[in-house]
Write an enzyme that holds these catalytic residues in place. Structure first.
Site, short mmCIF file in Angstrom:
data_model
loop_
_atom_site.label_atom_id
_atom_site.label_comp_id
_atom_site.label_asym_id
_atom_site.label_seq_id
_atom_site.Cartn_x
_atom_site.Cartn_y
_atom_site.Cartn_z
N GLY A 1 0.78 -1.28 0.09
CA GLY A 1 0.04 -0.09 0.16
C GLY A 1 0.82 1.31 0.00
O GLY A 1 0.31 2.33 0.08
N SER B 1 1.27 8.36 1.89
CA SER B 1 0.52 7.05 2.28
C SER B 1 0.76 6.67 3.92
O SER B 1 2.00 6.87 4.24
CB SER B 1 1.00 5.83 1.39
OG SER B 1 0.76 5.95 0.05
N VAL C 1 -3.79 -6.84 -5.56
CA VAL C 1 -4.54 -8.01 -4.91
C VAL C 1 -5.50 -8.54 -5.69
O VAL C 1 -6.11 -9.60 -5.30
CB VAL C 1 -5.03 -7.49 -3.38
CG1 VAL C 1 -3.66 -7.18 -2.46
CG2 VAL C 1 -5.73 -6.35 -3.54
N TYR D 1 -18.70 7.76 4.28
CA TYR D 1 -17.72 6.78 4.38
C TYR D 1 -18.38 5.34 3.86
O TYR D 1 -17.98 4.30 3.08
CB TYR D 1 -17.35 6.48 5.59
CG TYR D 1 -15.76 5.66 5.70
CD1 TYR D 1 -14.80 6.19 5.41
CD2 TYR D 1 -15.69 4.38 6.60
CE1 TYR D 1 -13.62 5.30 5.18
CE2 TYR D 1 -14.29 3.60 6.56
CZ TYR D 1 -13.44 4.09 6.07
OH TYR D 1 -12.39 3.43 6.00
N LYS E 1 -14.66 -2.03 5.99
CA LYS E 1 -13.64 -2.19 6.90
C LYS E 1 -14.27 -3.26 8.10
O LYS E 1 -13.65 -3.97 8.90
CB LYS E 1 -13.51 -1.07 7.71
CG LYS E 1 -12.72 -0.03 6.92
CD LYS E 1 -11.24 -0.65 6.56
CE LYS E 1 -10.54 0.53 5.87
NZ LYS E 1 -9.30 -0.19 5.28
N ILE F 1 -6.40 10.93 8.27
CA ILE F 1 -5.33 11.32 7.74
C ILE F 1 -5.39 11.59 6.25
O ILE F 1 -5.92 10.80 5.57
CB ILE F 1 -4.33 10.33 7.95
CG1 ILE F 1 -3.85 10.06 9.58
CG2 ILE F 1 -2.72 10.82 7.39
CD1 ILE F 1 -3.11 8.78 9.60
N THR G 1 -4.95 11.59 2.59
CA THR G 1 -3.99 10.84 1.83
C THR G 1 -4.90 10.81 0.41
O THR G 1 -5.85 11.52 0.40
CB THR G 1 -3.92 9.36 2.29
OG1 THR G 1 -5.34 8.71 2.24
CG2 THR G 1 -3.16 9.23 3.52
N SER H 1 -6.33 8.37 -1.03
CA SER H 1 -7.40 7.56 -0.85
C SER H 1 -8.48 8.51 -0.08
O SER H 1 -9.63 8.58 -0.27
CB SER H 1 -7.25 6.19 -0.07
OG SER H 1 -6.28 5.62 -0.98
O1 0WD Z 1 -7.80 8.53 7.04
C1 0WD Z 1 -7.33 7.86 6.32
N1 0WD Z 1 -6.27 8.08 5.39
C2 0WD Z 1 -7.30 6.20 6.83
C3 0WD Z 1 -6.87 5.37 6.21
C4 0WD Z 1 -7.98 6.20 8.26
C5 0WD Z 1 -8.03 4.97 8.58
C6 0WD Z 1 -7.48 3.66 7.73
N2 0WD Z 1 -7.15 3.96 6.60
C7 0WD Z 1 -6.81 2.81 5.95
C8 0WD Z 1 -7.13 2.85 4.52
O2 0WD Z 1 -8.40 2.47 4.47
C9 0WD Z 1 -6.27 1.87 3.66
O3 0WD Z 1 -6.44 0.51 4.34
O4 0WD Z 1 -5.50 3.02 5.72
C10 0WD Z 1 -4.73 2.15 4.69
C11 0WD Z 1 -3.89 3.08 3.38
O5 0WD Z 1 -4.63 4.34 2.92
P1 0WD Z 1 -4.14 5.54 2.99
O6 0WD Z 1 -2.54 5.61 3.07
O7 0WD Z 1 -4.95 6.63 3.19
O8 0WD Z 1 -4.15 5.62 1.25
P2 0WD Z 1 -3.15 5.37 -0.01
O9 0WD Z 1 -2.11 6.30 0.12
O10 0WD Z 1 -4.06 6.00 -1.38
O11 0WD Z 1 -3.28 3.86 -0.28
C12 0WD Z 1 -4.12 3.03 -0.47
C13 0WD Z 1 -3.24 1.97 -1.33
C14 0WD Z 1 -3.31 2.59 -2.86
O12 0WD Z 1 -2.97 3.75 -2.97
P3 0WD Z 1 -3.24 4.66 -4.21
O13 0WD Z 1 -3.37 6.13 -3.85
O14 0WD Z 1 -2.56 4.12 -5.42
O15 0WD Z 1 -4.80 4.18 -4.61
O16 0WD Z 1 -4.12 0.79 -1.66
C15 0WD Z 1 -3.39 0.23 -2.70
C16 0WD Z 1 -2.61 1.30 -3.32
O17 0WD Z 1 -1.12 1.33 -3.12
N3 0WD Z 1 -4.27 -0.39 -3.42
C17 0WD Z 1 -3.81 -1.54 -3.85
N4 0WD Z 1 -2.84 -2.56 -3.64
C18 0WD Z 1 -2.95 -3.62 -4.21
N5 0WD Z 1 -3.68 -3.99 -5.09
C19 0WD Z 1 -4.91 -1.98 -4.72
C20 0WD Z 1 -4.84 -3.17 -5.44
N6 0WD Z 1 -5.65 -3.76 -6.36
N7 0WD Z 1 -5.83 -0.88 -4.57
C21 0WD Z 1 -5.55 -0.18 -4.06
#
Ligand code: 0WD
Length: 260
Positions: free
Chosen positions: A13, A19, A65, A151, A158, A187, A189, A191
């Site tokens: 990720g 990230s 994945v 959300y 989740k 946070i 990011t 996503s």
């Molecule tokens: O507020 C937040 N940012 C929170 C995030 C609060 C609480 C939890 N989270 C969780 C997210 O739901 C996620 O599970 O933390 C995790 C990381 O999220 P992140 O750092 O906020 O977001 P990001 O930097 O976008 O990472 C998510 C990544 C993808 O990034 P991009 O930006 O390229 O969509 O998930 C990965 C990818 O690297 N991802 C995949 N990896 C493998 N196969 C796939 C896939 N098909 N799709 C997305």
């Protein structure tokens, strides 16, 4: 001796510098872990390689994945692991606003496949790579168990992820392998910005949380260090909040008083 000396941890990720996975990888590296990173798609490969170079020349592997062949290749090449971090989620942007009952069947399936099933897929693929006593960490959010407007389907995914954490913990526990989730506060990011009203969410949480601030990827990373270390060897099957205490608030302060 560093807490994670001699341990090799795979972090998925990592997409860019902001990230949460990058914050986790940075903290694990700072505490002595050798790292392997995965990237999803050519779009982010060069950025992930750049980050890997700064993290002790971490090994880099492709991992989508939704594509079982990339999981098989990862397992064949990554070697022995003392843990992995699942920091992966995806929901169509149109499903992060409006009403949950408007979610399409295909949007639901996609969100659950990438955000929830992927933990099972990774655990299955990497089962033989994991040393006994390894630590698996998934990233979750409060919206799994509480209603967080917009959300929506991400919260439902989740909830499934948190349940998967518990069942995997049981299946893998006989080898001393621990499975936990970190529930991070919001946070900014790539996503999270897809969630409608996310900036307002950050302001509200910072005002209401006992610590009166938002958390950072580094805060999450520090907890991940603990969970990957032998200090946490009796801790499994649980959701651990790194959210400044927000999730225990039963009533929120008047905005005018929040700063006091
Ligand atoms: O507020 C937040 N940012 C929170 C995030 C609060 C609480 C939890 N989270 C969780 C997210 O739901 C996620 O599970 O933390 C995790 C990381 O999220 P992140 O750092 O906020 O977001 P990001 O930097 O976008 O990472 C998510 C990544 C993808 O990034 P991009 O930006 O390229 O969509 O998930 C990965 C990818 O690297 N991802 C995949 N990896 C493998 N196969 C796939 C896939 N098909 N799709 C997305």
């Amino acid at each position: 001796m560093s807490l994670l000396e001699g341990k090799t941890i795979l972090v998925t990720g990592v997409s860019n510098r902001w990230s949460i996975a990058t914050g986790i990888a940075t903290a694990l590296y700072a505490h002595g872990a050798r790292l392997a990173l995965t990237y999803q798609g050519e779009r982010v490969q060069s950025e992930v390689r750049k980050l890997a170079a700064e993290l002790g020349d971490a090994a880099v592997y492709e991992c989508d994945v939704t594509a079982d062949e990339t999981l098989r290749a990862l397992a064949a090449n990554v070697g022995k692991l003392d843990g992995f971090v699942h920091s992966i989620a995806f929901v169509n942007k149109e499903d992060l606003t409006g009403k949950v009952y408007e979610t399409s069947r295909s949007g639901f399936a996609l969100a659950l496949d990438i955000s929830s099933y992927s933990l099972i897929a990774l655990a299955a693929a990497l089962r033989e790579n994991l040393n006994d006593g390894a630590s698996i960490i998934a990233l979750t959010y409060y919206g799994a168990t509480a209603i967080v407007p917009n959300y929506n389907i991400a919260g439902i995914a989740k909830a499934a992820l948190e349940s998967i954490v518990r069942y995997l913990a049981f299946d893998l526990g006989e080898r001393g392998i621990r499975v936990n989730a970190i529930s991070a506060g919001p946070i900014k990011t790539a996503s999270s910005r897809q969630v409608a009203g996310f900036s307002t969410m950050l302001i509200k949480v910072a005002a209401a949380a006992p610590l009166r601030r938002n958390v950072t990827p580094a805060d999450v990373g520090n907890y991940a260090v603990f969970l990957c270390s032998d200090l946490a060897r009796a801790i499994t099957a649980d959701v651990h909040f790194v959210d400044g205490g927000y999730h225990v608030m039963g009533m929120f302060p008047d905005p005018a008083e929040a700063g006091r």
